[in-house]
Motif scaffolding. Structure first.
Motif, mmCIF file in Angstrom:
data_model
loop_
_atom_site.group_PDB
_atom_site.id
_atom_site.type_symbol
_atom_site.label_atom_id
_atom_site.label_comp_id
_atom_site.label_asym_id
_atom_site.label_seq_id
_atom_site.Cartn_x
_atom_site.Cartn_y
_atom_site.Cartn_z
ATOM 1 N N ALA A 31 1.646 0.407 5.868
ATOM 2 C CA ALA A 31 1.083 -0.667 5.046
ATOM 3 C C ALA A 31 2.204 -1.637 4.692
ATOM 4 C CB ALA A 31 0.450 -0.102 3.781
ATOM 5 N N HIS A 32 2.001 -2.914 4.963
ATOM 6 C CA HIS A 32 3.073 -3.901 4.823
ATOM 7 C C HIS A 32 3.060 -4.660 3.500
ATOM 8 C CE1 HIS A 32 4.787 -3.797 8.956
ATOM 9 N NE2 HIS A 32 3.607 -3.247 9.225
ATOM 10 N N ILE A 33 2.038 -4.472 2.694
ATOM 11 C CA ILE A 33 1.945 -5.208 1.433
ATOM 12 C C ILE A 33 1.827 -4.224 0.278
ATOM 13 C CG2 ILE A 33 0.546 -6.831 0.091
ATOM 14 C CD1 ILE A 33 -0.188 -8.173 2.737
ATOM 15 N N ASP A 34 2.637 -4.410 -0.734
ATOM 16 C CA ASP A 34 2.597 -3.575 -1.929
ATOM 17 C C ASP A 34 1.560 -4.154 -2.888
ATOM 18 O OD1 ASP A 34 2.961 -2.083 -4.199
ATOM 19 O OD2 ASP A 34 5.129 -2.379 -4.319
ATOM 20 N N PRO A 35 0.459 -3.425 -3.144
ATOM 21 C CA PRO A 35 -0.562 -3.961 -4.063
ATOM 22 C C PRO A 35 -0.003 -4.308 -5.437
ATOM 23 C CG PRO A 35 -1.385 -2.035 -2.886
ATOM 24 C CD PRO A 35 0.078 -2.124 -2.590
ATOM 25 N N ALA A 36 1.106 -3.674 -5.820
ATOM 26 C CA ALA A 36 1.702 -3.955 -7.133
ATOM 27 C C ALA A 36 2.193 -5.397 -7.241
ATOM 28 C CB ALA A 36 2.839 -2.986 -7.414
ATOM 29 N N ASP A 37 2.391 -6.038 -6.079
ATOM 30 C CA ASP A 37 2.821 -7.438 -6.092
ATOM 31 C C ASP A 37 1.676 -8.374 -6.483
ATOM 32 O OD1 ASP A 37 5.343 -6.641 -5.324
ATOM 33 O OD2 ASP A 37 4.995 -7.016 -3.187
ATOM 34 N N GLN B 66 -4.258 -6.532 2.705
ATOM 35 C CA GLN B 66 -3.411 -5.498 3.293
ATOM 36 C C GLN B 66 -3.380 -5.626 4.808
ATOM 37 O OE1 GLN B 66 -0.707 -3.713 3.486
ATOM 38 N NE2 GLN B 66 -1.342 -2.585 1.627
ATOM 39 N N ILE B 67 -2.192 -5.489 5.376
ATOM 40 C CA ILE B 67 -1.988 -5.485 6.826
ATOM 41 C C ILE B 67 -1.402 -4.134 7.207
ATOM 42 C CG2 ILE B 67 -0.613 -6.454 8.706
ATOM 43 C CD1 ILE B 67 -0.900 -9.181 7.359
ATOM 44 N N LEU B 68 -2.018 -3.495 8.185
ATOM 45 C CA LEU B 68 -1.572 -2.193 8.659
ATOM 46 C C LEU B 68 -1.102 -2.287 10.098
ATOM 47 C CD1 LEU B 68 -4.569 -0.019 7.374
ATOM 48 C CD2 LEU B 68 -2.335 -0.263 6.274
ATOM 49 N N THR B 69 -0.009 -1.635 10.413
ATOM 50 C CA THR B 69 0.437 -1.480 11.804
ATOM 51 C C THR B 69 0.572 0.013 12.092
ATOM 52 O OG1 THR B 69 2.774 -1.659 11.166
ATOM 53 C CG2 THR B 69 1.653 -3.688 11.851
ATOM 54 N N GLY B 70 0.852 0.325 13.350
ATOM 55 C CA GLY B 70 0.906 1.732 13.735
ATOM 56 C C GLY B 70 -0.466 2.367 13.697
ATOM 57 N N VAL B 71 -1.500 1.532 13.879
ATOM 58 C CA VAL B 71 -2.876 2.018 13.811
ATOM 59 C C VAL B 71 -3.382 2.377 15.196
ATOM 60 C CG1 VAL B 71 -3.478 0.765 11.712
ATOM 61 C CG2 VAL B 71 -3.693 -0.374 13.928
ATOM 62 N N ASN B 72 -4.451 3.147 15.246
ATOM 63 C CA ASN B 72 -5.124 3.467 16.505
ATOM 64 C C ASN B 72 -6.574 3.802 16.207
ATOM 65 O OD1 ASN B 72 -5.399 6.442 16.025
ATOM 66 N ND2 ASN B 72 -3.154 6.306 16.023
ATOM 67 N N HIS B 73 -7.323 4.062 17.250
ATOM 68 C CA HIS B 73 -8.761 4.229 17.076
ATOM 69 C C HIS B 73 -9.180 5.609 16.596
ATOM 70 C CE1 HIS B 73 -10.599 0.479 19.139
ATOM 71 N NE2 HIS B 73 -9.414 0.192 18.617
ATOM 72 N N SER B 74 -8.236 6.440 16.238
ATOM 73 C CA SER B 74 -8.588 7.678 15.549
ATOM 74 C C SER B 74 -8.742 7.442 14.052
ATOM 75 C CB SER B 74 -7.516 8.751 15.785
ATOM 76 O OG SER B 74 -6.305 8.423 15.099
ATOM 77 N N MET B 75 -8.377 6.251 13.612
ATOM 78 C CA MET B 75 -8.425 5.905 12.189
ATOM 79 C C MET B 75 -9.702 5.124 11.880
ATOM 80 S SD MET B 75 -4.471 4.627 11.792
ATOM 81 C CE MET B 75 -3.090 5.701 12.217
ATOM 82 N N ARG B 76 -10.332 5.467 10.757
ATOM 83 C CA ARG B 76 -11.568 4.790 10.360
ATOM 84 C C ARG B 76 -11.379 3.291 10.193
ATOM 85 N NH1 ARG B 76 -14.386 6.275 5.335
ATOM 86 N NH2 ARG B 76 -12.331 6.699 4.457
ATOM 87 N N SER C 240 -15.057 -2.308 7.502
ATOM 88 C CA SER C 240 -14.365 -2.290 6.212
ATOM 89 C C SER C 240 -15.014 -3.229 5.218
ATOM 90 C CB SER C 240 -12.887 -2.673 6.387
ATOM 91 O OG SER C 240 -12.230 -1.802 7.270
ATOM 92 N N PHE C 241 -15.288 -4.445 5.656
ATOM 93 C CA PHE C 241 -15.902 -5.465 4.807
ATOM 94 C C PHE C 241 -15.048 -5.718 3.574
ATOM 95 C CE2 PHE C 241 -19.849 -7.686 3.311
ATOM 96 C CZ PHE C 241 -20.106 -8.331 4.510
ATOM 97 N N GLY C 242 -13.745 -5.825 3.816
ATOM 98 C CA GLY C 242 -12.812 -6.066 2.728
ATOM 99 C C GLY C 242 -11.520 -6.655 3.256
ATOM 100 N N PRO C 243 -10.559 -6.942 2.367
ATOM 101 C CA PRO C 243 -9.334 -7.649 2.769
ATOM 102 C C PRO C 243 -8.270 -6.751 3.379
ATOM 103 C CG PRO C 243 -9.308 -7.296 0.411
ATOM 104 C CD PRO C 243 -10.632 -6.761 0.903
ATOM 105 N N VAL C 244 -8.607 -6.151 4.509
ATOM 106 C CA VAL C 244 -7.643 -5.333 5.243
ATOM 107 C C VAL C 244 -7.819 -5.591 6.726
ATOM 108 C CG1 VAL C 244 -9.237 -3.359 5.356
ATOM 109 C CG2 VAL C 244 -6.780 -2.989 5.651
#
Length: 463
Positions: free
Chosen positions: A330-336, A350-360, A366-370
């Motif tokens: 996860a590249h963004i700290d929600p605390a910011d 939120q931006i995620l890397t290192g993802v693959n299709h085993s992840m939901r 998602s219908f949200g800001p990710v």
């Protein structure tokens, strides 16, 4: 169950609207009125229908400031963007009115000696429109105006989150002089919505919402031999090729992912980036996402408003937490972002890397800001991953090689394919989906066809 609808604003948790649900008597009366009005309305000229719809748009946009404010309070869109929905409503309604005369004209066939032959496009009857909260006017206008232009009458059930939208459309049609019964709305419970679908007066249903909601519509309509148009969401992908304009691709996909807090059926939910530019893309995307201002929707400085409700935000947070536990970064700290907190509708991007299709987060809507960004090594890998989804609403490719991008598009299972853009409905093009994104079509001349039935005339001139 309460017989009153209550709209809780995501801005501050206050009750913004309360309305009584329609009684059985009111429902029966509305259905009967719609059926009776349709017999007269279908006999009016297309020119008259167009004029009324254009006057309705005039009346609607005259109230754009108050409409924008209501959108912000009901579903959380930042006020700086909310008026854009009014502009989109106008664009789609005006376009469909502009093509109605030609699109609804009889279809002629080649001459045959001694015979006249043609096909008319007949109105279906009463069209029941079930609209969602996330783009409350844009989703509803897709069906309402074309249905009325085609000679149908419309009964609208809007989301309990955005009930004022139904009332504002009714007011605009009344100001335009639309005959009584041609357009009506009802505030309905889920159970009563199903009963209206089953009502013999209803001849077509247009639904925008979830996959389970679409399944309910088809179950309720089963055995009635009526049409159903279903737009059911997506997990829309974008692929950024190595030859893409990097800055344009970043700006466009980040906006596509986070506009409306990611609450868009055609928003970007997964991005595949060629390995040659992956790291540079991620760096720029993260920097851009960090510039969003999370805050109250009624604050003109806000660029990222709350999600529609806290439970929706927590669902997305769960997806993110699970992905990180499975190895994503996860590249963004929600605390910011000061207002982000579990149990709150306010959620940081939120931006995620290192993802693959085993992840939901890469397979489940998602219908949200990710958004997840996955590295790929070839067009073939990107095509495979883009098609690896139960959904198929839109897909995008970013490339300076248009011919190659189009060839990729020809291999993607999707209703709309974009090159160098995303997250937009052009009213001249058919809006449709495949797989669990639904069936049917709105907008364009094809959308008008879906709200009519063909009737063939075969006339022998001599005996």
């Amino acid at each position: 169950m309460s017989n009153r609808l209550e709209t809780v604003s995501p801005i501050d948790g206050s009750t913004y609207v309360t309305r009584d649900y329609a009684t059985p008597e009111e429902i029966s009366k509305a259905l009967a009125l719609a059926a009776a009005a349709q017999k007269i309305w279908k006999q009016t000229s297309i020119t008259e229908r167009v004029d009324v719809c254009n006057r309705m748009v005039d009346a609607f946009i005259a109230k754009k400031e108050s409409i924008a404010e209501e959108i912000s309070w009901m579903m959380g869109r930042p006020i700086r963007y909310a008026a854009g929905e009014v502009a989109g409503f106008e664009e789609r309604a005006r376009y469909m009115s502009g093509i109605a005369e030609a699109s609804l004209a009889p279809v002629t066939v080649p001459d045959k000696e001694g015979f006249s032959r043609y096909i008319t496009k007949e109105a279906l009857g009463v069209v029941f429109v079930i609209a969602p909260w996330n783009y409350p006017y844009l989703t509803s206008v897709n069906a309402i105006v074309p249905a009325i232009l085609a000679g149908n009458t419309v009964l609208l059930k809007h989301s309990a989150q955005t009930p004022l939208c139904a009332e504002r459309i009714q007011e605009a049609f009344a100001e335009a002089g639309l005959p009584e019964g041609v357009f009506q709305y009802l505030h309905l419970s889920h159970a009563d919505t199903e009963q209206v679908i089953k009502a013999p007066e209803v001849r077509h249903v247009c639904f925008t919402g979830s996959v389970p909601g679409g399944a309910m519509v088809q179950r309720a309509a089963a055995g009635r031999f009526i049409g159903t148009g279903l737009e059911l969401g997506g997990k829309d992908p974008a692929y950024v090729r190595a030859d893409a304009d990097l800055n344009h691709a970043v700006e466009t996909t980040v906006d596509g992912a986070f506009f409306n807090s990611g609450q868009s059926c055609c928003g970007i939910e997964r991005i595949y980036v060629h390995e040659d530019i992956h790291d540079a893309f991620v760096e720029k995307a993260v920097a851009l996402a960090k510039q969003y201002k999370l805050g109250r929707s009624d604050d003109p400085e806000t660029t990222l408003g709350p999600m529609v409700r806290a439970s929706a935000a927590d669902f997305v947070r769960e997806q993110i937490t699970e992905a990180v536990q499975q190895g994503a970064t996860a590249h963004i700290d929600p605390a910011d972002f000061s207002m982000d907190d579990k149990g709150s509708p306010y959620m940081a991007p939120q931006i995620l890397t290192g993802v693959n299709h085993s992840m939901r987060v890469m397979t489940e809507e998602s219908f949200g800001p990710v958004v997840g960004i996955q590295k790929v090594s070839s067009d073939e890998e990107a095509i495979t991953l883009m098609n690896d989804s139960e959904f198929g609403l839109t897909a995008s490719v970013f490339s300076t090689d248009i011919d190659t991008a189009v060839k990729i598009g020809e291999q993607i299972d999707t209703g709309t394919f974009f090159v160098n853009r995303c997250d937009y409905l052009d009213p001249a093009l058919a809006w449709t989906g495949v797989k669990n994104s639904g069936c049917g079509c709105t907008l364009s001349s094809i959308g008008l066809d879906h709200l009519t039935r063909p009737k063939s005339f075969h006339i022998k001139q001599t005996i």
